[in-house]
Design an enzyme around this catalytic site. Structure first.
Site, short mmCIF file in Angstrom:
data_model
loop_
_atom_site.label_atom_id
_atom_site.label_comp_id
_atom_site.label_asym_id
_atom_site.label_seq_id
_atom_site.Cartn_x
_atom_site.Cartn_y
_atom_site.Cartn_z
CG HIS A 181 3.04 -30.67 10.95
ND1 HIS A 181 4.04 -29.84 10.51
CD2 HIS A 181 2.10 -29.88 11.49
CE1 HIS A 181 3.70 -28.58 10.79
NE2 HIS A 181 2.53 -28.60 11.38
CE1 TYR A 195 13.91 -30.63 14.58
CE2 TYR A 195 12.34 -31.12 12.82
CZ TYR A 195 12.66 -31.05 14.17
OH TYR A 195 11.71 -31.39 15.11
N PRO A 240 15.89 -31.11 22.69
CG PRO A 240 15.70 -28.80 22.45
CD PRO A 240 16.51 -29.85 23.14
CE LYS A 257 10.88 -38.97 19.12
NZ LYS A 257 9.58 -38.95 18.52
CE1 TYR A 306 10.86 -34.66 14.21
CE2 TYR A 306 8.48 -34.87 14.07
CZ TYR A 306 9.61 -34.08 14.24
OH TYR A 306 9.46 -32.73 14.46
#
Length: 389
Positions: free
Chosen positions: A72, A200, A292, A296, A384
């Site tokens: 990704h 998200y 979540p 992480k 991230y």
């Protein structure tokens, strides 16, 4: 019995630590409370940071991961009918991969069995003794009898409810916690993902996440009340609610189907300090929990494994205790940065019961700043994909 390092907990962090130590000739025994099948049945996250991917390769267990994973290059964030992409590859030249935690654990168990390293399952009544002295030991009940395992060190990889953290006296440890006033209702479905990247979503109805395990297995979440029950949600009700929280163009493409797993997870931030007491070290959920939202949990456990693995190799190979002495300091420095990112992202994307109109305007302004500010996107991308060890 005797070994060099006892690892309490047979999840991915304990298994990864054991495999890395084995590569350097350091003997370990893993004690796991459940069966192997039970551990492998757990449904967990699947976003792996660069650091964890490299450690899997270093441990010699990355062949299937490299072959089957999904790379990704970024992620998407939506708010109402707007959606924008944060492209990690363009911003910082890195990426993450999607490879389920169950698959990571499966690969690590297979590798451990292949080298003949000892793992004991269905172990009960574990107690860690004399961790603050030079000769610790672990007692437990397994295979019909009470047993004792003498060792040099104990690695507590047994999760939030395990015995390892509780072994550190309350006069020594300090705990920090924030419990969020909502949970995530998640389902797993044998359907193609709605988008090639994770989404998200912030909406007036609450947070949602569109994730995946592979090209025909999707993982979706919606924010829900802590008092909610799985039984209150039919599959149709879940899909209807998810669509309401996504931009129209995404909702129209959503392929629905029967759920094969459904659960509600509460959200909390938690850290205990220190992460070392004498010859006992805490790793992963035994020492810290993150929401979540920032992906992480497993990745922060992996960073603990990195610091502990290096410290133990330094001790045995070089007779140097510097890494052991500084383990807690080094691990916690990175833990708190990961906690901050998870906390920040959770606050950015969720609806809170006590938000005022002003709070909602500020939240919207933060999201738009991330949308249009490349510096903010670069900070998000760096966190991230995972900060360096």
């Amino acid at each position: 019995m005797r070994t060099q390092v006892v690892i309490v907990g047979g999840g991915p962090s304990g298994l990864l630590l054991g495999q890395l130590l084995h590569k350097h000739g350091i003997e370990t025994v893993i004690l796991e409370r459940k069966t192997r099948d039970y551990v492998l049945a757990r449904i967990r996250a699947g976003i792996l940071e660069t650091g964890l991917v490299n450690m899997m390769r270093e441990a010699g267990v990355a062949e299937r991961m490299d072959r089957e994973c999904f790379v990704h290059h970024g992620t998407c964030i939506s708010y109402e009918n707007e959606m924008f992409d944060i492209n990690f590859q363009e911003l910082i030249g890195q990426n993450v991969i999607v490879y389920g935690q169950t698959e990571v654990t499966h690969d690590l168990y297979d590798a451990r069995a292949a080298v003949g390293a000892k793992t004991m399952f269905e172990v009960e009544n574990v107690e860690i003794h004399d961790a603050d002295r030079d000769a610790p030991c672990v007692t437990f009940h397994a295979e019909g009898s009470t047993q004792r395992l003498d060792c040099d060190f104990v690695a507590g990889c047994d999760g939030f409810h395990g015995i390892s953290r509780k072994t550190i006296p309350e006069t020594v440890r300090r705990e920090y916690e924030k419990v969020f006033p909502f949970g995530w209702l998640g389902i797993l479905s044998e359907t193609p993902p709605v988008h090639e990247e994770l989404i998200y979503a912030n909406s007036t109805r609450g947070f949602a996440l569109c994730s995946m395990r592979n090209e025909n297995l999707s993982r979706y979440y919606v924010q829900c009340d802590l008092s909610d029950k799985v039984g209150n949600w039919s599959d149709d009700a879940f899909w209807d609610e998810l669509k309401r929280r996504l931009p129209d163009a995404i909702a129209e493409k959503l392929v629905t189907g029967p759920s094969i797993e459904k659960s509600i997870a509460p959200l909390r931030s938690f850290v205990t300090e220190p992460m070392r007491w004498g010859r006992l070290f805490l790793c992963g959920d035994a020492a810290h929990i993150v929401p979540p939202t920032g992906a992480k949990g497993l990745n922060t456990a992996a960073s603990d494994v990195h610091y502990l693995y290096e410290a133990l190799v330094q001790h045995y190979r070089d007779n140097d205790s510097e890494g052991i002495e500084r383990y807690s300091e080094r691990a916690l420095a990175r833990v708190w940065k990961a906690e901050r990112f998870s906390w920040s992202t959770t606050n950015l994307l969720h609806r809170f019961p006590d938000q005022t109109p002003f709070d909602l305007k500020m939240q919207r302004a933060e999201i738009e700043s991330l949308h249009y500010n490349e510096t903010a996107q670069r900070w998000f991308a760096q966190n991230y994909v995972g900060l360096p060890y």
